[in-house]
Design an enzyme around this catalytic site. Structure first.
Site, PDB file in Angstrom:
ATOM      1  N   LYS A  54       0.763  -1.196  -0.008  1.00 16.29           N
ATOM      2  CA  LYS A  54       0.000   0.075   0.012  1.00 16.29           C
ATOM      3  C   LYS A  54       0.917   1.235   0.000  1.00 16.29           C
ATOM      4  O   LYS A  54       0.261   2.342  -0.320  1.00 16.29           O
ATOM      5  CB  LYS A  54      -0.846   0.053   1.123  1.00 16.29           C
ATOM      6  CG  LYS A  54      -1.804  -1.112   1.339  1.00 16.29           C
ATOM      7  CD  LYS A  54      -2.439  -1.125   2.637  1.00 16.29           C
ATOM      8  CE  LYS A  54      -3.054  -2.593   3.174  1.00 16.29           C
ATOM      9  NZ  LYS A  54      -3.569  -2.585   4.538  1.00 16.29           N
ATOM     10  N   GLY A  55       2.221   0.967   0.249  1.00 15.29           N
ATOM     11  CA  GLY A  55       2.975   2.316   0.569  1.00 15.29           C
ATOM     12  C   GLY A  55       3.109   3.118  -0.465  1.00 15.29           C
ATOM     13  O   GLY A  55       3.297   4.516  -0.491  1.00 15.29           O
ATOM     14  N   ASP A 117      14.997  -0.161   0.768  1.00 21.75           N
ATOM     15  CA  ASP A 117      15.551  -0.395   1.676  1.00 21.75           C
ATOM     16  C   ASP A 117      16.821  -1.366   1.434  1.00 21.75           C
ATOM     17  O   ASP A 117      17.923  -0.882   1.028  1.00 21.75           O
ATOM     18  CB  ASP A 117      14.858  -0.657   3.068  1.00 21.75           C
ATOM     19  CG  ASP A 117      15.473  -0.762   4.144  1.00 21.75           C
ATOM     20  OD1 ASP A 117      16.850  -0.394   4.445  1.00 21.75           O
ATOM     21  OD2 ASP A 117      15.116  -1.150   5.346  1.00 21.75           O
ATOM     22  N   PHE A 166      13.831   4.358  10.628  1.00 23.19           N
ATOM     23  CA  PHE A 166      12.486   3.888  10.133  1.00 23.19           C
ATOM     24  C   PHE A 166      11.566   5.155   9.921  1.00 23.19           C
ATOM     25  O   PHE A 166      11.714   6.104  11.115  1.00 23.19           O
ATOM     26  CB  PHE A 166      11.842   2.964  11.171  1.00 23.19           C
ATOM     27  CG  PHE A 166      10.567   2.455  10.708  1.00 23.19           C
ATOM     28  CD1 PHE A 166      10.626   1.233  10.032  1.00 23.19           C
ATOM     29  CD2 PHE A 166       9.272   2.933  11.109  1.00 23.19           C
ATOM     30  CE1 PHE A 166       9.295   0.946   9.557  1.00 23.19           C
ATOM     31  CE2 PHE A 166       8.161   2.498  10.634  1.00 23.19           C
ATOM     32  CZ  PHE A 166       8.143   1.373  10.014  1.00 23.19           C
ATOM     33  N   ARG A 179       0.077   6.549   7.497  1.00 25.05           N
ATOM     34  CA  ARG A 179      -0.040   6.583   6.052  1.00 25.05           C
ATOM     35  C   ARG A 179      -0.262   8.142   5.381  1.00 25.05           C
ATOM     36  O   ARG A 179       0.125   8.452   4.407  1.00 25.05           O
ATOM     37  CB  ARG A 179      -0.691   5.559   5.380  1.00 25.05           C
ATOM     38  CG  ARG A 179      -0.243   4.187   5.595  1.00 25.05           C
ATOM     39  CD  ARG A 179      -1.003   3.237   4.716  1.00 25.05           C
ATOM     40  NE  ARG A 179      -0.671   1.787   4.956  1.00 25.05           N
ATOM     41  CZ  ARG A 179       0.363   1.069   4.604  1.00 25.05           C
ATOM     42  NH1 ARG A 179       1.321   1.497   4.054  1.00 25.05           N
ATOM     43  NH2 ARG A 179       0.244  -0.144   5.022  1.00 25.05           N
TER      44      ARG A 179
HETATM   45  P1  IMP Z   1      13.231  -3.594   0.581  1.00 27.59           P
HETATM   46  O1  IMP Z   1      12.881  -4.866   0.126  1.00 27.59           O
HETATM   47  O2  IMP Z   1      13.948  -3.873   2.055  1.00 27.59           O
HETATM   48  O3  IMP Z   1      13.742  -2.787  -0.086  1.00 27.59           O
HETATM   49  O4  IMP Z   1      12.008  -3.225   1.789  1.00 27.59           O
HETATM   50  C1  IMP Z   1      10.927  -2.191   0.989  1.00 27.59           C
HETATM   51  C2  IMP Z   1       9.713  -2.074   1.671  1.00 27.59           C
HETATM   52  O5  IMP Z   1       9.858  -2.372   3.094  1.00 27.59           O
HETATM   53  C3  IMP Z   1       9.198  -1.001   1.327  1.00 27.59           C
HETATM   54  O6  IMP Z   1       8.387  -0.845   0.211  1.00 27.59           O
HETATM   55  C4  IMP Z   1       8.401  -0.496   2.589  1.00 27.59           C
HETATM   56  O7  IMP Z   1       6.949  -0.988   2.474  1.00 27.59           O
HETATM   57  C5  IMP Z   1       9.118  -1.175   3.451  1.00 27.59           C
HETATM   58  N1  IMP Z   1      10.095  -0.369   4.519  1.00 27.59           N
HETATM   59  C6  IMP Z   1      11.425  -0.246   4.292  1.00 27.59           C
HETATM   60  N2  IMP Z   1      11.838   0.597   5.098  1.00 27.59           N
HETATM   61  C7  IMP Z   1      10.577   1.426   5.858  1.00 27.59           C
HETATM   62  C8  IMP Z   1      10.601   2.563   6.642  1.00 27.59           C
HETATM   63  O8  IMP Z   1      11.451   2.986   6.998  1.00 27.59           O
HETATM   64  N3  IMP Z   1       9.240   2.717   7.009  1.00 27.59           N
HETATM   65  C9  IMP Z   1       8.054   2.137   6.496  1.00 27.59           C
HETATM   66  N4  IMP Z   1       8.348   1.105   5.658  1.00 27.59           N
HETATM   67  C10 IMP Z   1       9.691   0.610   5.175  1.00 27.59           C
END
Ligand code: IMP
Length: 195
Positions: A54-55, A117, A166, A179
Site C-alpha cells: 500500500k506504501g 531499503d 524507520f 500513512r
Molecule cells: P526492501 O525490500 O528492504 O527494499 O523493503 C522495501 C519495503 O519495506 C518498502 O516498500 C516498505 O514497505 C518497507 N519499508 C522499508 N523501510 C521502511 C521505513 O522506514 N518505514 C516504513 N516502511 C519501510
C-alpha cells in the site's frame, strides 16, 4: 476516550520526533521526477506505471498527475506482495497477494516505489516484470536508504536519499498508521514504547 486535538492541529503531529522530508519538498521533487521521466519516455505512446500497495499509493497518485501535467499519458497498475518471512526475505522471495490485472508484454513499465531499503523486494519485482515480457522496466523511488545505495539496486529515478532510520508518512506506515501524513518523519520513541 482520548480527547481530540483542536481542529487546526493534526492528531499525528504529537507523535513525530522530526520531519525528514517536508510536504513542499515532496511536491517539488515529484514535479522534477515526472518532468524527467516524461522527457525520457517522450517517444513512447503510454507508460505503464506499476505501484506496490500500500506504501506507494500517495506517491503513485501524485506522480501520475504530474506526468499528466507534463503532457505524458500513463496507465496505472497495482500489485501487492508480501515477504515469506525473515529467512526467505533475505533471499528476496516474495509472495504475490495481488497480481497485475492485465498483460504487460511489450509495455514500457516504470515501477513506482515509496522506499527502497535492502532492495530485495524491488529486485524480485523487476525480475518478475521482465519475466512477463515487459519491453523495459525502470524504477522511480521517492526515498532510498543507505543499504540500497550499497547494494547498488538499479533505481533510475530517485527522490531523496535518507538516513537509515524507520520513517512514516506519505504512504509509509507503522502498524498501518501514519500513512496519511503529508510529510515523511521519524516517530518519537514513546510511540514504540506504548505499543
Ligand atoms: P526492501 O525490500 O528492504 O527494499 O523493503 C522495501 C519495503 O519495506 C518498502 O516498500 C516498505 O514497505 C518497507 N519499508 C522499508 N523501510 C521502511 C521505513 O522506514 N518505514 C516504513 N516502511 C519501510
Amino acid at each position: 476516550m482520548a480527547e481530540l486535538p483542536p481542529a487546526d492541529v493534526s492528531w499525528y503531529d504529537a507523535d513525530i520526533d522530526r520531519v525528514i522530508v517536508t510536504e513542499d519538498q515532496i511536491k517539488e521533487k515529484i514535479g522534477h521526477l515526472a518532468k524527467q521521466v516524461a522527457a525520457d519516455y517522450r517517444s513512447i505512446d503510454s507508460v505503464l506505471l506499476v505501484g506496490v500497495l500500500k506504501g506507494a499509493v500517495m506517491f503513485m497518485a501524485d506522480f501520475a498527475r504530474e506526468m499528466g501535467r507534463h503532457g505524458h499519458p500513463v496507465e496505472l497498475e497495482f500489485m501487492a506482495v508480501s515477504s515469506y518471512g525473515q529467512r526467505a526475505t533475505s533471499s528476496g522471495v516474495v509472495r504475490i497477494l495481488k497480481d497485475l490485472d492485465r498483460d504487460i508484454a511489450g509495455r514500457h513499465v516504470v515501477v513506482v516505489e515509496d522506499i527502497v531499503d535492502s532492495g530485495l523486494t524491488l529486485s524480485w519485482l523487476m525480475k518478475y516484470l521482465q519475466s512477463r515480457s515487459a519491453a523495459s522496466v525502470e524504477v522511480v523511488a521517492l526515498l532510498r536508504k543507505p543499504d540500497a545505495v550499497q547494494a547498488k539496486v538499479p533505481v533510475k529515478y530517485i527522490g531523496f536519499d535518507i538516513p537509515n532510520e524507520f520513517v512514516v508518512g506519505y504512504g509509509l506506515d507503522y502498524g498501518e498508521r501514519y500513512r496519511e501524513l503529508p510529510y515523511v518523519g521519524v516517530l518519537k520513541s514513546a510511540v514504540y514504547d506504548r505499543s
